[in-house]
Design an enzyme around this catalytic site. Structure first.
Site, PDB file in Angstrom:
ATOM      1  N   TRP A 151      40.100  59.828  49.414  1.00  0.00           N
ATOM      2  CA  TRP A 151      38.679  60.107  49.673  1.00  0.00           C
ATOM      3  C   TRP A 151      38.174  59.646  51.038  1.00  0.00           C
ATOM      4  O   TRP A 151      37.063  59.959  51.434  1.00  0.00           O
ATOM      5  CB  TRP A 151      37.778  59.500  48.588  1.00  0.00           C
ATOM      6  CG  TRP A 151      38.146  58.108  48.132  1.00  0.00           C
ATOM      7  CD1 TRP A 151      38.803  57.799  46.976  1.00  0.00           C
ATOM      8  CD2 TRP A 151      37.901  56.844  48.778  1.00  0.00           C
ATOM      9  NE1 TRP A 151      38.986  56.437  46.875  1.00  0.00           N
ATOM     10  CE2 TRP A 151      38.433  55.828  47.969  1.00  0.00           C
ATOM     11  CE3 TRP A 151      37.274  56.480  49.975  1.00  0.00           C
ATOM     12  CZ2 TRP A 151      38.371  54.474  48.290  1.00  0.00           C
ATOM     13  CZ3 TRP A 151      37.212  55.128  50.311  1.00  0.00           C
ATOM     14  CH2 TRP A 151      37.757  54.150  49.474  1.00  0.00           C
ATOM     15  N   ASN A 152      38.976  58.880  51.766  1.00  0.00           N
ATOM     16  CA  ASN A 152      38.362  58.262  52.955  1.00  0.00           C
ATOM     17  C   ASN A 152      38.223  59.182  54.163  1.00  0.00           C
ATOM     18  O   ASN A 152      37.298  59.011  54.949  1.00  0.00           O
ATOM     19  CB  ASN A 152      39.047  56.933  53.318  1.00  0.00           C
ATOM     20  CG  ASN A 152      40.527  57.069  53.507  1.00  0.00           C
ATOM     21  OD1 ASN A 152      41.156  57.966  52.943  1.00  0.00           O
ATOM     22  ND2 ASN A 152      41.093  56.204  54.300  1.00  0.00           N
ATOM     23  N   LYS A 175      44.648  69.309  46.550  1.00  0.00           N
ATOM     24  CA  LYS A 175      43.891  68.640  45.484  1.00  0.00           C
ATOM     25  C   LYS A 175      43.243  67.420  46.122  1.00  0.00           C
ATOM     26  O   LYS A 175      43.856  66.364  46.270  1.00  0.00           O
ATOM     27  CB  LYS A 175      44.859  68.208  44.371  1.00  0.00           C
ATOM     28  CG  LYS A 175      44.239  68.044  42.984  1.00  0.00           C
ATOM     29  CD  LYS A 175      43.071  67.098  42.897  1.00  0.00           C
ATOM     30  CE  LYS A 175      43.467  65.641  42.708  1.00  0.00           C
ATOM     31  NZ  LYS A 175      42.305  64.726  42.722  1.00  0.00           N
ATOM     32  N   GLY A 228      47.369  58.380  49.573  1.00  0.00           N
ATOM     33  CA  GLY A 228      46.601  57.592  48.608  1.00  0.00           C
ATOM     34  C   GLY A 228      47.230  56.225  48.438  1.00  0.00           C
ATOM     35  O   GLY A 228      47.951  55.745  49.315  1.00  0.00           O
ATOM     36  N   GLU A 250      51.958  59.066  52.183  1.00  0.00           N
ATOM     37  CA  GLU A 250      51.201  58.256  53.161  1.00  0.00           C
ATOM     38  C   GLU A 250      50.392  57.263  52.339  1.00  0.00           C
ATOM     39  O   GLU A 250      49.413  57.638  51.698  1.00  0.00           O
ATOM     40  CB  GLU A 250      50.247  59.148  53.967  1.00  0.00           C
ATOM     41  CG  GLU A 250      50.925  60.117  54.905  1.00  0.00           C
ATOM     42  CD  GLU A 250      51.600  59.452  56.085  1.00  0.00           C
ATOM     43  OE1 GLU A 250      51.325  58.266  56.350  1.00  0.00           O
ATOM     44  OE2 GLU A 250      52.419  60.119  56.724  1.00  0.00           O
ATOM     45  N   LEU A 251      50.802  55.993  52.380  1.00  0.00           N
ATOM     46  CA  LEU A 251      50.234  55.036  51.425  1.00  0.00           C
ATOM     47  C   LEU A 251      49.458  53.915  52.122  1.00  0.00           C
ATOM     48  O   LEU A 251      48.985  54.089  53.238  1.00  0.00           O
ATOM     49  CB  LEU A 251      51.376  54.502  50.555  1.00  0.00           C
ATOM     50  CG  LEU A 251      52.257  55.590  49.928  1.00  0.00           C
ATOM     51  CD1 LEU A 251      53.427  54.991  49.182  1.00  0.00           C
ATOM     52  CD2 LEU A 251      51.459  56.509  49.016  1.00  0.00           C
TER      53      LEU A 251
HETATM   54  P1  NAD Z   1      44.455  57.121  44.859  1.00  0.00           P
HETATM   55  O1  NAD Z   1      45.925  56.860  44.857  1.00  0.00           O
HETATM   56  O2  NAD Z   1      43.630  56.548  43.789  1.00  0.00           O
HETATM   57  O3  NAD Z   1      44.169  58.702  44.849  1.00  0.00           O
HETATM   58  C1  NAD Z   1      44.688  59.576  45.815  1.00  0.00           C
HETATM   59  C2  NAD Z   1      44.768  60.969  45.240  1.00  0.00           C
HETATM   60  O4  NAD Z   1      45.733  60.991  44.195  1.00  0.00           O
HETATM   61  C3  NAD Z   1      43.469  61.476  44.615  1.00  0.00           C
HETATM   62  O5  NAD Z   1      43.316  62.848  44.923  1.00  0.00           O
HETATM   63  C4  NAD Z   1      43.714  61.288  43.126  1.00  0.00           C
HETATM   64  O6  NAD Z   1      42.965  62.152  42.310  1.00  0.00           O
HETATM   65  C5  NAD Z   1      45.189  61.624  43.051  1.00  0.00           C
HETATM   66  N1  NAD Z   1      45.889  61.103  41.871  1.00  0.00           N
HETATM   67  C6  NAD Z   1      45.614  59.975  41.166  1.00  0.00           C
HETATM   68  N2  NAD Z   1      46.488  59.843  40.133  1.00  0.00           N
HETATM   69  C7  NAD Z   1      47.323  60.909  40.188  1.00  0.00           C
HETATM   70  C8  NAD Z   1      48.426  61.351  39.406  1.00  0.00           C
HETATM   71  N3  NAD Z   1      48.851  60.667  38.331  1.00  0.00           N
HETATM   72  N4  NAD Z   1      49.056  62.487  39.754  1.00  0.00           N
HETATM   73  C9  NAD Z   1      48.653  63.197  40.836  1.00  0.00           C
HETATM   74  N5  NAD Z   1      47.604  62.843  41.604  1.00  0.00           N
HETATM   75  C10 NAD Z   1      46.950  61.700  41.304  1.00  0.00           C
HETATM   76  O7  NAD Z   1      43.964  56.650  46.300  1.00  0.00           O
HETATM   77  P2  NAD Z   1      42.470  56.607  46.859  1.00  0.00           P
HETATM   78  O8  NAD Z   1      41.757  55.501  46.180  1.00  0.00           O
HETATM   79  O9  NAD Z   1      41.888  57.973  46.838  1.00  0.00           O
HETATM   80  O10 NAD Z   1      42.717  56.234  48.382  1.00  0.00           O
HETATM   81  C11 NAD Z   1      42.865  54.941  48.836  1.00  0.00           C
HETATM   82  C12 NAD Z   1      44.308  54.644  49.144  1.00  0.00           C
HETATM   83  O11 NAD Z   1      44.826  55.610  50.045  1.00  0.00           O
HETATM   84  C13 NAD Z   1      44.515  53.314  49.840  1.00  0.00           C
HETATM   85  O12 NAD Z   1      45.602  52.641  49.273  1.00  0.00           O
HETATM   86  C14 NAD Z   1      44.836  53.686  51.268  1.00  0.00           C
HETATM   87  O13 NAD Z   1      45.578  52.747  51.973  1.00  0.00           O
HETATM   88  C15 NAD Z   1      45.557  54.980  51.078  1.00  0.00           C
HETATM   89  N6  NAD Z   1      45.488  55.792  52.305  1.00  0.00           N
HETATM   90  C16 NAD Z   1      46.622  55.992  53.024  1.00  0.00           C
HETATM   91  C17 NAD Z   1      46.563  56.713  54.215  1.00  0.00           C
HETATM   92  C18 NAD Z   1      47.787  56.960  55.056  1.00  0.00           C
HETATM   93  O14 NAD Z   1      47.784  57.898  55.832  1.00  0.00           O
HETATM   94  N7  NAD Z   1      48.825  56.148  54.940  1.00  0.00           N
HETATM   95  C19 NAD Z   1      45.350  57.229  54.643  1.00  0.00           C
HETATM   96  C20 NAD Z   1      44.219  56.991  53.878  1.00  0.00           C
HETATM   97  C21 NAD Z   1      44.302  56.288  52.699  1.00  0.00           C
END
Ligand code: NAD
Length: 493
Positions: A151-152, A175, A228, A250-251
């Site tokens: 979401w960021n 998605k 995420g 990308e985590l």
């Molecule tokens: P999240 O992991 O909660 O969600 C990310 C996405 O995954 C959302 O679209 C969510 O609906 C989906 N998702 C959740 N569970 C799932 C499943 N079981 N199967 C398939 N899809 C699923 O992350 P968030 O809270 O949206 O974002 C924050 C995180 O993202 C932080 O840890 C941050 O460091 C990371 N992030 C990484 C980068 C990068 O480029 N490395 C950039 C931005 C954010």
């Protein structure tokens, strides 16, 4: 309040199960739009549309130069709509308009860069060692790509993933996060206006465990590219393995920002502040661990506290706001719980340390910029990603200790090094295990530069020439021009 629909096969369509989710404006704390709550049937429709586009539609017949022309048109459309898209991002995730507008004006560069690469995807003729054989490789699109985003910075992630995938000839199903989907749904209309054939770019929205998980399981998805948290990334990685999908992740991170006593303290302090308090700390590259040389620790910390104290919290649309709200309620609670943990673990709170409340902060999701010192490397606040405006300060004696502390983490996304000694800059930047190291700068990102994590911060790279390989498969083709039949068919040729 506007109600949105999925974008599948070139059209906006209602979710099969007829359910929608409220999208909350984090500054006001109120719903402002509704997005479809998709499920497995919506995922299936979108994947089938993408597969049809790749295998039998006009997209399948288009050459790379024609694909690139559409991408260039899309880039122009994003530029023309930058203000509108930025405003939508702010409504959905509460980040500063100034930052999101900058992102939207920069976003077209990914489409232009990868459009430029599209017709330079080439195989090789291999001067093969076997007699009377012509051997060559082709780079083929990997197949339908499921792009699951956080979401960021929703539209930045769309650019990072989809520009490379589409240049490679893939079709995508995006998605976005259930917390910030509107901009991606609006972006789909620009894809349509640019003239992309139906099915090349699809968007389904909803919860990760419903529509996201269905995409990961879908047999016609060849590749999952995910941004995420590491917990979700690990789940997706394991789940995708069941159907042998290609996966890029990308985590998160716990990035060290290393400040040596020979740095320019004014530049370093500004870099540290930008590293942790920009975007309210909600960036994967947040420099959340400040490693500062003991000889300047006290003085440098004082400078940081002064700077952070002057940061103005408020409406993210306002040009003089420095710190906006936290995007989601669960994230807000998570940040506050980490602040409590840090206090219980014995870290000393120098600034902030709780929620920020005032009549100008209506939605109830603001956190004070927070600085902890006397943090030790075993504390959770030094090891786990907070994803909020919380800085942990750790002292070090010398270069060796700085490197050891910097690498004492499961993460490896980014790092900062502040020094005027160029020898030290090279030594430390090569010793730190991170996908990106910034020296005397922080948070610089470009479409030209590969970005991604080592260790638990991810797999694969986005941006730069390398990124296109994430969406290609190499095929090796052998053609015999010999008239002779092998004497013994039972042995390897
Ligand atoms: P999240 O992991 O909660 O969600 C990310 C996405 O995954 C959302 O679209 C969510 O609906 C989906 N998702 C959740 N569970 C799932 C499943 N079981 N199967 C398939 N899809 C699923 O992350 P968030 O809270 O949206 O974002 C924050 C995180 O993202 C932080 O840890 C941050 O460091 C990371 N992030 C990484 C980068 C990068 O480029 N490395 C950039 C931005 C954010």
């Amino acid at each position: 309040m506007k109600r949105y629909n999925h974008f599948i096969d070139g059209q906006y369509v209602e979710p099969v199960e007829g359910a929608w989710i409220d999208s909350i404006d984090p500054y006001q704390g109120k719903p402002w739009a509704q997005i479809p709550q998709g499920g497995a049937q919506d995922a299936d429709r979108a994947v089938k549309a993408a597969a049809k586009a790749m295998h039998s539609g006009p997209w399948a017949k288009m050459n790379a130069t024609e694909r690139a022309r559409l991408m260039l048109r899309l880039a122009d459309l994003v530029e023309q709509n930058a203000d509108r898209l930025a405003e939508i991002e702010v409504r959905d995730n509460g980040k500063l308009f100034a930052e999101m507008r900058g992102q939207m004006l920069y976003h077209p560069n990914w489409w232009r860069y990868f459009a430029g690469l599209a017709d330079k995807i080439e195989g090789r003729v291999v001067p093969i060692d076997k007699q009377d054989h012509f051997a060559y490789t082709r780079q083929e699109p990997v197949g339908v790509v499921a792009a699951i985003t956080a979401w960021n910075s929703p539209l930045l992630f769309v650019a990072w993933k989809c520009a490379a995938a589409i240049a490679a000839g893939c079709a995508v199903v995006v998605k976005p996060s259930e917390f910030a989907s509107v901009s991606t749904l609006e972006f789909a209309d620009l894809v349509r206006q640019a003239g992309f054939p139906p099915g090349v770019f699809n968007v389904v929205t909803g919860y990760g465990h419903e529509v996201g998980s269905a995409l990961v399981d879908h047999p016609d998805v060849a590749k999952v590219t995910f941004t995420g948290s590491d917990a979700t990334g690990a789940r997706i990685y394991a789940q995708a393995a069941q159907s042998m999908k290609r996966v890029s992740l990308e985590l998160g991170g716990k990035s060290p920002n290393i400040v040596f006593d020979d740095c320019d303290p004014v530049a370093a302090a500004s870099g540290v502040i930008s590293g942790i308090f920009a975007a309210t700390g909600q960036t994967c590259i947040a420099g959340s661990r400040l490693l500062v040389q003991n000889s300047i620790k006290e003085e440098f910390t004082k400078r940081l506290v002064e700077l952070a104290t002057s940061a103005k919290k408020g409406d993210p649309m306002s040009p003089d706001t420095n710190i906006g709200p936290v995007t989601t309620r669960p994230q807000y609670e998570k940040i506050l719980s980490y602040i409590d943990i840090a206090k219980q673990e014995g870290a000393r709170c120098l600034l902030g340390g709780g929620p920020a409340t005032s009549p100008e902060l209506p939605g109830g999701q603001f956190v004070e910029p927070t600085i902890f010192t006397d943090v030790t490397t075993d504390m959770r606040i030094a090891r786990e990603e907070v994803f909020g405006p919380v800085l942990s300060i750790i002292g070090f004696e010398d270069e060796e200790e700085a490197i050891q502390i910097a690498n004492d983490t499961i993460y490896g996304l980014a790092a900062g090094v502040w020094t005027k000694d160029m020898g030290r800059a090279f030594r430390v930047s090569s010793a730190v295990k991170a996908g990106t190291v910034w020296v005397n700068t922080y948070r610089a990102v470009s479409y030209m530069m590969p970005f991604g994590g080592m260790k638990h911060s991810g797999i694969g790279r986005e941006s730069g020439i390398e990124a296109i390989n994430e969406y290609l498969e190499t095929k090796s083709t052998w053609i015999s021009y010999s008239d002779a039949v092998p004497a013994n068919p039972f042995i390897l040729r």
